[in-house]
Design a protein around this motif. Sequence first.
Motif, PDB file in Angstrom:
ATOM      1  N   MET A 146       4.076 -11.003  -8.665  1.00  0.00           N
ATOM      2  CA  MET A 146       2.868 -10.220  -8.923  1.00  0.00           C
ATOM      3  C   MET A 146       3.027  -9.501 -10.254  1.00  0.00           C
ATOM      4  N   SER A 147       1.916  -9.276 -10.931  1.00  0.00           N
ATOM      5  CA  SER A 147       1.949  -8.553 -12.198  1.00  0.00           C
ATOM      6  C   SER A 147       2.126  -7.058 -11.933  1.00  0.00           C
ATOM      7  N   ILE A 148       2.479  -6.319 -12.982  1.00  0.00           N
ATOM      8  CA  ILE A 148       2.618  -4.860 -12.871  1.00  0.00           C
ATOM      9  C   ILE A 148       1.305  -4.252 -12.373  1.00  0.00           C
ATOM     10  N   LYS A 149       0.204  -4.743 -12.904  1.00  0.00           N
ATOM     11  CA  LYS A 149      -1.108  -4.228 -12.522  1.00  0.00           C
ATOM     12  C   LYS A 149      -1.395  -4.495 -11.043  1.00  0.00           C
ATOM     13  N   GLU A 150      -1.089  -5.701 -10.569  1.00  0.00           N
ATOM     14  CA  GLU A 150      -1.315  -6.039  -9.165  1.00  0.00           C
ATOM     15  C   GLU A 150      -0.441  -5.184  -8.239  1.00  0.00           C
ATOM     16  N   ILE A 151       0.806  -4.958  -8.649  1.00  0.00           N
ATOM     17  CA  ILE A 151       1.705  -4.136  -7.839  1.00  0.00           C
ATOM     18  C   ILE A 151       1.186  -2.700  -7.781  1.00  0.00           C
ATOM     19  N   ALA A 152       0.741  -2.187  -8.921  1.00  0.00           N
ATOM     20  CA  ALA A 152       0.200  -0.823  -8.963  1.00  0.00           C
ATOM     21  C   ALA A 152      -0.990  -0.693  -8.016  1.00  0.00           C
ATOM     22  N   THR A 153      -1.851  -1.702  -8.005  1.00  0.00           N
ATOM     23  CA  THR A 153      -3.008  -1.694  -7.105  1.00  0.00           C
ATOM     24  C   THR A 153      -2.546  -1.753  -5.651  1.00  0.00           C
ATOM     25  N   ALA A 154      -1.596  -2.651  -5.368  1.00  0.00           N
ATOM     26  CA  ALA A 154      -1.111  -2.819  -3.988  1.00  0.00           C
ATOM     27  C   ALA A 154      -0.420  -1.563  -3.471  1.00  0.00           C
ATOM     28  N   LEU A 155       0.318  -0.885  -4.340  1.00  0.00           N
ATOM     29  CA  LEU A 155       1.067   0.296  -3.915  1.00  0.00           C
ATOM     30  C   LEU A 155       0.311   1.602  -4.128  1.00  0.00           C
ATOM     31  N   GLY A 156      -0.845   1.516  -4.783  1.00  0.00           N
ATOM     32  CA  GLY A 156      -1.654   2.710  -5.000  1.00  0.00           C
ATOM     33  C   GLY A 156      -1.008   3.696  -5.955  1.00  0.00           C
ATOM     34  N   CYS A 157      -0.454   3.177  -7.044  1.00  0.00           N
ATOM     35  CA  CYS A 157       0.194   4.056  -8.031  1.00  0.00           C
ATOM     36  C   CYS A 157      -0.153   3.577  -9.443  1.00  0.00           C
ATOM     37  N   PHE A 158       0.334   4.297 -10.446  1.00  0.00           N
ATOM     38  CA  PHE A 158       0.084   3.928 -11.837  1.00  0.00           C
ATOM     39  C   PHE A 158       0.995   2.775 -12.257  1.00  0.00           C
ATOM     40  N   GLU A 159       0.536   2.004 -13.250  1.00  0.00           N
ATOM     41  CA  GLU A 159       1.358   0.910 -13.774  1.00  0.00           C
ATOM     42  C   GLU A 159       2.674   1.447 -14.330  1.00  0.00           C
ATOM     43  N   SER A 160       2.630   2.613 -14.972  1.00  0.00           N
ATOM     44  CA  SER A 160       3.852   3.209 -15.518  1.00  0.00           C
ATOM     45  C   SER A 160       4.850   3.541 -14.410  1.00  0.00           C
ATOM     46  N   THR A 161       4.342   3.887 -13.240  1.00  0.00           N
ATOM     47  CA  THR A 161       5.216   4.165 -12.091  1.00  0.00           C
ATOM     48  C   THR A 161       5.918   2.891 -11.649  1.00  0.00           C
ATOM     49  N   VAL A 162       5.180   1.782 -11.611  1.00  0.00           N
ATOM     50  CA  VAL A 162       5.776   0.496 -11.236  1.00  0.00           C
ATOM     51  C   VAL A 162       6.853   0.107 -12.239  1.00  0.00           C
ATOM     52  N   LYS A 163       6.560   0.258 -13.533  1.00  0.00           N
ATOM     53  CA  LYS A 163       7.548  -0.075 -14.571  1.00  0.00           C
ATOM     54  C   LYS A 163       8.798   0.773 -14.407  1.00  0.00           C
TER      55      LYS A 163
END
Length: 197
Positions: A146-163
């Motif tokens: 999954m992309s960073i954006k998709e993970i952020a959406t799935a986890l309900g957080c910011f893309e920077s948080t996923v990174k």
Amino acid sequence: MDREYMIRLCKQGNIGAFEKLYAQSFKKALQTAYLIIGNKTLAEDAVQETFYQCYLDIKGLKNPKAFDAWFHRILVRTCWKVAAKERKKQHELLDENNYSQHFNFSHNQLEDKAQNMEMKVALYDAINNLSEVLRTSVILFYFNEMSIKEIATALGCFESTVKSRLYKARKKIEEELIKKDVIMNIEELNSLKEECV
């Protein structure tokens, strides 16, 4: 049948389309749940619960293109809930007996794969030792691609948080592997994840 069209049919209550969606998505969902929870029976329960919730709520999904992120959000939260219920019990780690169920080995390549078994065990132990949010981020990024954006959406957080979570997770995995004298880089991690069913 086109996946987006199938999701639109599911939103209209078409059970046949939902069964096809289930058949297409089940194996990957089970693998993801197993990697998050570490227990096959609990993972199966989490996946069944996720698909049940998906069936109930899919009519509210506004954009069929957002299905994967929406579905993974339900799956991840369900896995966390199931894992929390079992937190008092010893968290099961992958062992060599479990690998035979989750990795396909060609008989011709068994010797080559066996050389990597120690590396796989060390890698999965390191992933299992991560916190729930770090482990989930790694699984969604490396195993579900999954992309960073998709993970952020799935986890309900910011893309920077996923990174940030992925960076911390890689560092912790690296530290764990160094402790066990296992050297692995990202290319090796990618080649190991490709061997997953």
